[in-house]
Design an enzyme around this catalytic site. Structure first.
Site, PDB file in Angstrom:
ATOM      1  N   GLU A   1       0.800  -1.220   0.000  1.00 22.16           N
ATOM      2  CA  GLU A   1       0.000   0.000   0.000  1.00 22.16           C
ATOM      3  C   GLU A   1       0.838   1.277   0.000  1.00 22.16           C
ATOM      4  O   GLU A   1       0.583   2.169  -0.808  1.00 22.16           O
ATOM      5  CB  GLU A   1      -0.999  -0.010   1.159  1.00 22.16           C
ATOM      6  CG  GLU A   1      -2.158  -0.999   0.984  1.00 22.16           C
ATOM      7  CD  GLU A   1      -1.817  -2.429   1.358  1.00 22.16           C
ATOM      8  OE1 GLU A   1      -0.675  -2.669   1.804  1.00 22.16           O
ATOM      9  OE2 GLU A   1      -2.682  -3.309   1.216  1.00 22.16           O
TER      10      GLU A   1
ATOM     11  N   HIS B   1     -10.860  -4.173   9.874  1.00 26.26           N
ATOM     12  CA  HIS B   1     -11.509  -4.108   8.560  1.00 26.26           C
ATOM     13  C   HIS B   1     -12.867  -3.423   8.640  1.00 26.26           C
ATOM     14  O   HIS B   1     -13.750  -3.696   7.848  1.00 26.26           O
ATOM     15  CB  HIS B   1     -11.693  -5.514   7.974  1.00 26.26           C
ATOM     16  CG  HIS B   1     -10.486  -6.063   7.284  1.00 26.26           C
ATOM     17  ND1 HIS B   1      -9.287  -6.262   7.907  1.00 26.26           N
ATOM     18  CD2 HIS B   1     -10.271  -6.444   5.984  1.00 26.26           C
ATOM     19  CE1 HIS B   1      -8.406  -6.762   7.051  1.00 26.26           C
ATOM     20  NE2 HIS B   1      -8.974  -6.879   5.880  1.00 26.26           N
TER      21      HIS B   1
HETATM   22  C1  LIG Z   1      -2.228  -4.533   4.445  1.00 32.26           C
HETATM   23  C2  LIG Z   1      -3.266  -5.385   3.815  1.00 32.26           C
HETATM   24  N1  LIG Z   1      -3.459  -5.302   2.495  1.00 32.26           N
HETATM   25  C3  LIG Z   1      -4.388  -6.052   1.892  1.00 32.26           C
HETATM   26  C4  LIG Z   1      -5.163  -6.912   2.615  1.00 32.26           C
HETATM   27  C5  LIG Z   1      -6.235  -7.752   1.940  1.00 32.26           C
HETATM   28  N2  LIG Z   1      -5.771  -9.156   1.890  1.00 32.26           N
HETATM   29  C6  LIG Z   1      -6.111 -10.042   2.837  1.00 32.26           C
HETATM   30  S1  LIG Z   1      -5.350 -11.523   2.619  1.00 32.26           S
HETATM   31  C7  LIG Z   1      -4.569 -10.973   1.239  1.00 32.26           C
HETATM   32  C8  LIG Z   1      -3.661 -11.882   0.478  1.00 32.26           C
HETATM   33  C9  LIG Z   1      -2.536 -12.352   1.327  1.00 32.26           C
HETATM   34  O1  LIG Z   1      -1.755 -13.218   0.598  1.00 32.26           O
HETATM   35  P1  LIG Z   1      -0.675 -14.084   1.333  1.00 32.26           P
HETATM   36  O2  LIG Z   1       0.154 -13.215   2.203  1.00 32.26           O
HETATM   37  O3  LIG Z   1       0.040 -14.866   0.299  1.00 32.26           O
HETATM   38  O4  LIG Z   1      -1.497 -15.029   2.288  1.00 32.26           O
HETATM   39  P2  LIG Z   1      -2.530 -16.186   1.917  1.00 32.26           P
HETATM   40  O5  LIG Z   1      -3.882 -15.552   1.910  1.00 32.26           O
HETATM   41  O6  LIG Z   1      -2.147 -16.725   0.602  1.00 32.26           O
HETATM   42  O7  LIG Z   1      -2.394 -17.177   3.011  1.00 32.26           O
HETATM   43  C10 LIG Z   1      -4.901  -9.649   0.964  1.00 32.26           C
HETATM   44  C11 LIG Z   1      -4.392  -8.877  -0.175  1.00 32.26           C
HETATM   45  C12 LIG Z   1      -4.959  -6.947   4.003  1.00 32.26           C
HETATM   46  N3  LIG Z   1      -5.696  -7.713   4.812  1.00 32.26           N
HETATM   47  N4  LIG Z   1      -3.983  -6.204   4.571  1.00 32.26           N
END
Ligand SMILES: Cc1ncc(C[n+]2csc(CCOP(=O)(O)OP(=O)(O)O)c2C)c(N)n1
Ligand SMILES: Cc1ncc(C[n+]2csc(CCOP(=O)(O)OP(=O)(O)O)c2C)c(N)n1
Ligand SMILES: [Mg+2]
Ligand SMILES: [Mg+2]
Lengths: 325, 331, 331, 325
Positions: free
Chosen positions: C60, C129
């Site tokens: 971000e 959230h």
């Molecule tokens: C700072 C932030 N940006 C975006 C999100 C929205 N979001 C939640 S999970 C996710 C993907 C995370 O991917 P990863 O770290 O690979 O974890 P996974 O879900 O694959 O276990 C996103 C973009 C968030 N919760 N926090």
């Protein structure tokens, strides 16, 4: 310690924990599908060997920090079904009195500092826990779980730098499940993830995250070394999530194929693989494992029933816990 | 009583608490040998060693994150954030993580940490080194916010902050580091949520925070010569806010001016004015007057910068008109 | 007139502006094929291609920084910040960089960018959230802040935002994405700084932002049955704020309630209440009542979460007491 | 282009620009010492070969982002003394009408997007400028200057990742002067700085920042390649600041020795070295260079005098420029 973990009892405990996670998630998903669970939640199914392989190398005084996909870490670190389901349903008997929910579930008593709804948000917390251990002369180790997507957060580089400079007892465990939300890892991560840790002088490893024994062997080694002040370490664990990004992510063919999902489930499932090994090695009989699975299913069903019937927190708790006295 | 600088007072407070409690440690950029650019922490690394006075890389989100984790697991970090303007960098760690842990965990986790930072313009430091951002953190439930107005408060509030079980943000006025005030040798603490009547008066209440307390006191001095007795009240903490003392004063004087160095719009003065209006409406002779900083980024040029903040002259003029009933007609 | 969802309205606004101006592009997490988790942007990558609808890593601060630099050099980025709670992560880029460039450069640099994000609790999304953080950005000079209250406003304000030469933050209510409202087929823009009287009334003014406009309208409906005619006014933008329309209404009704979903303390309601009080003091029958969210992190449990935000029932009750003169005695 | 920069005219222009920076800084320091300058400022003296070597490889349509130590970049990118001194003194004729001052000086007309008082704060801006160039199909290149201390800001890793994924025409130029404020680089930077860029798949270089020809040769090559879409690139430039961290940092023996300072000034001064080379190669005579230096000194003195006499912005400008129409 190393020896202790190589005996049958430990293998069976690892197996049990993996099945407990899978069972927990199946129930949580069911609660969502039957509209009994408030909000959304992120399933850990498919990644069980990561949480269990690592957490089985830890004691209760070691700490972990978890993620939005945190039920697996929570179970693996020793949490009970009942308090977990209560939390997921927002009930007063939940680990956080219903105030945290799935994305903030924490279990102080077993050293789980909590799930986190900010991707990468717990990287500072984990590193700070390790700093506290070092300052206090305590030999506990902290494991920081995060996903491949979280490697895009600048915070990680900041805390790795400090962990390396100060030789902190922290292990960064990157669960690379190939996706962040609906995007493939290779589209959002340039270069090499292990090289990023190595650039800070941090020893980095890559391991098959579907092989609980490989994960556990590596974890035991690194935890022991971190206790001796040889940290920090980085581990990239190749794994896969079976469900969608969250329980509501049902139609996902636009970002990944059914074949890919089938391949992981049929050919690389961490539970099936480990089960095959346990039986082949004569550590457990099929029937024994079936019985264990059935018993866990019953536990889960009972915990779900308990949680469904449990009370919500009373209204007056709404402004409790803003400040500690 | 001896007089010491605000800088010295902060230093003493931290040193005393570090002696008292081995869990307290200090971290930030150039806090050790350099003792911070403002030299506030000089001598501490010599007494407590580099393990308890940690120089960090220029990684504000990172080291604030470390402080949160250390605090959650039993340490009591005091974090130095060199300029209040850098708060923007650490907002996630401070507001999503530190502020909410206790609540989200249903009371199980605590984050006893102190974030020391500063505020204040007119130092010719331009837009990114002059902001007074207390309103941002005061808005977030779970954070306490202290605003010392002299060496005396700086010491007493810092000691209370370090002993508090919650994340506390303390804003020091960077122009006041060399200002002296009487500070007892004996140990004392100043409780949070206890406003202080700096100067009693019956005609108008000047509620001022941090740097603005001096401004209010100077204005009160001038006003006294004109026969207007201004009461100067220093809330000392924005969260918790001592509404009772503020209200009691305003009900007595019937007129109030709230002065704060943050931007006026959507800022601290609005909250205080609103609470007074809500609870002392029928005691007021005129609407509560707000005096915040202008709603402009802080300009570098001295010719412009000095126009952006409340001054004693401005407060005098406003108080005079308020007491003369002139502001009644505005509304 | 046709009715479309708020989600569709935002999508149309962005698509129209992208067709009109090749400098406009979109960036954020999962904005392309996925069309955001809320599916607001579905179809745009198909029309405009992956060069103008850019999926970013989960960075971000990084991608907001990129937007600032792109905007400073001639592009017009629209940035998608998935949850308003992530604002904390981008505050430095937004408030130290984007907001101040024009001023710091003496008018030479401009940052025409739009940050789309959201607000709103009661979605069972817990403390990180569910926040409504509009007060934080409204406090920072150099940022404009828009708060659409229906599909109609969402489209018209978005188009204005994209054409504005300044950084604009737009908060959509994430619970309203599927709500429909009449939206003309023909192009229209809604100017910033123009409040809208959603429902006329003579007894009490309900000033409500974003999500709270529906709450106010529901309350006004109920109140009408009891013979209380509430006027519902939607400021539509917090910065600039249309003081004139708000004041005109309050001077007519003599009573006002300000409703916003951000935390009440040091929040949006304080600023609006203060401005009304300052400029309509002698028209007021009772102090302006503020209704913000409780000063607690947003709890997960439905049993608690619903208690934290203003509801139609709460507004009805307050308006009833206000009109009955009961709140007079409080002050 | 490459050829054009290898002729005498270009060498002399580089020399002139280096001397102009040094002269500017000496005057700025004097203004501070005589209490004529509001606030503090950070001297670039000693690092001239970095700014000049790089900016001489750029055209006016190429962009740079600068730092708190930004006068050198500003001069090197083509700015005039008069508007610069006016800005440092907060006068209306300054580049930013006195509103920015030393830490925010910008010069739109020559592609300088501005100094920045947030360490690392311009990394996103520079990368975004490069993204704009790519989206608009324009062939300009953006150089992002920052110090070794700034590599501790997480933002850098976030933007490098995007620059690498999208092949953006941006060059990250790290001025490693061995210190961030009062702390040595090795105390706050673990591992290797070049490796950090390489981990993202970014080609990384290290160069002697006191050798303007080496810097310029590398910069010309990388700029040309970035124009062709082969970017991004990373360059670490080894250099040194002669003054304290800022003009008020006078007693600095507690963090670095006088010998160290003397060594750099006497043995590695970028101006002296280049001057020796110019004379040895017969490109310029000593007297010619002396005359140039004297002329620059006069220019500077005149600009200072002009700025001292110039008017402050009128009061009504205080709330101008908050918003653009
Ligand atoms: C700072 C932030 N940006 C975006 C999100 C929205 N979001 C939640 S999970 C996710 C993907 C995370 O991917 P990863 O770290 O690979 O974890 P996974 O879900 O694959 O276990 C996103 C973009 C968030 N919760 N926090
Ligand atoms: C985000 C941020 N943190 C801290 C500071 C205070 N500060 C100003 S310059 C500086 C050191 C920067 O070191 P480096 O990047 O190596 O640049 P140098 O001064 O050596 O040119 C620091 C810590 C700041 N301006 N911004
Ligand atoms: Mg992932
Ligand atoms: Mg440096």
């Amino acid at each position: 310690m190393t020896d202790a973990r190589t005996n049958s009892e430990d293998y069976l405990r690892m197996y049990r924990q993996m099945v407990r996670i899978r069972t927990f998630e199946d129930n949580a998903n069911q609660l969502y599908l039957s509209a009994k669970m408030p909000g959304l939640t992120h399933m850990y199914s498919g990644e069980e060997a990561v949480a269990v392989g690592i957490c089985e190398a830890l004691t209760d005084s070691d700490r972990i920090t978890s993620t939005h996909r945190g039920h697996g870490h929570c179970v693996a670190k020793g949490a009970e079904f009942r308090e977990m389901f209560c939390e997921l349903l927002g009930k007063a008997e939940g680990y956080c009195r219903g105030k945290g929910g799935s994305m903030h579930i924490a279990d102080q008593s077993h050293g789980n500092l909590g799930a986190n709804a900010i991707v990468g948000g717990s990287m500072g917390i984990a590193t700070g826990s390790a700093l506290r251990a070092k300052l206090a002369g305590s030999d506990d180790v902290t494991v920081c779980f995060f996903g491949d997507g979280a490697t895009a957060q600048g915070l990680w580089y900041e805390v790795m730098n400090m962990a390396a400079l100060w030789k902190l007892p922290v292990i960064y465990a990157c669960e690379n499940n190939g996706y962040s939300e609906y995007t493939k890892t290779e589209e959002i991560a340039a270069g090499s993830i292990t090289a990023r840790a190595e650039a800070f002088g941090i020893e980095a490893h890559r391991v098959d995250g579907q092989d609980v024994l490989a994960v556990n062997a590596l974890a035991r080694d690194l935890v022991a070394r971190a206790r001796r002040g040889e940290g920090p370490f980085f581990v990239e664990l190749e794994t896969y999530r079976y469900h969608g990004h969250h329980v509501g992510d049902i139609n996902r063919e636009y970002y990944r194929s059914k074949e890919e999902e089938r391949d992981w489930k049929e050919n690389r499932d961490p539970i099936l693989r480990f089960r095959g090994w346990l039986v082949a090695e004569g550590i457990a009989a099929e029937a024994e494992l079936e019985a264990m699975t059935a018993e866990i299913a019953e536990d889960a069903a009972a915990a779900v029933a308990y949680a469904e019937a449990a009370a919500y927190p009373p209204a007056h708790e709404v402004d409790m816990h803003v400040f500690a006295d | 009583m001896r007089e010491i600088t605000l800088s010295r007072a902060v230093n003493e407070a931290i040193a005393e608490e570090m002696r008292r409690d081995p869990r307290v440690f200090l971290m930030g950029e150039d806090v050790a040998e350099a003792g911070t650019p403002f030299k506030v922490l000089s001598g501490l690394v010599e007494e407590f060693g580099p393990e308890r006075v940690l120089d960090t890389p220029i990684s504000e989100p990172g080291f604030v994150g470390l402080a949160v984790g250390a605090a959650m697991t039993g340490a009591r970090p005091v974090v130095d954030l060199m300029f209040g303007d850098f708060l923007y960098l650490v907002m996630d760690q401070l507001c999503n993580q530190a502020a909410k842990q206790h609540y989200m965990s249903g009371g199980k986790l605590t984050v006893p940490m102190v974030l020391r930072t500063n505020l204040g313009a007119t130092r010719r430091s331009a837009a990114q080194h002059s902001q007074s951002l207390q309103a941002l953190v005061a808005h977030i439930p779970g954070l306490k916010v202290a605003m010392p107005s002299s060496a005396y408060e700086a010491k007493g509030l810092m000691k209370t902050a370090i002993r508090d079980e919650n994340p506390v943000v303390i804003f020091e006025d960077k122009l006041m580091y060399q200002d002296k005030a009487p500070v007892p040798e004996a140990e004392y603490l100043i409780p949070f949520g206890a406003a202080h009547i700096k100067r009693p008066g019956r005609d108008v209440t000047l509620i001022a925070t941090s740097s603005m307390v001096q401004v209010a006191e100077a204005a009160a001095g001038t006003l006294a010569h004109e026969g207007i007795e201004a009461e100067v009240v220093d809330p000392r903490t924005l969260v918790p806010l001592d509404e009772a003392t503020l209200l009691e004063s305003v009900k007595r004087t019937s007129r109030a001016i709230v002065i704060d160095e943050g931007h006026q719009s959507y800022g601290v003065t609005a909250e205080i004015a609103s609470r007074l209006t809500e609870k002392a409406f029928y005691h007021l002779d005129a609407p509560v007057v707000r005096m915040g900083a202008m709603d402009v980024p802080v300009p570098f040029s001295p010719a412009l910068e000095d126009l952006t903040v409340p001054t004693p002259g401005g407060v005098v003029e406003t108080a005079r008109r308020l007491c003369a009933g002139e502001l009644i007609h505005a509304a």
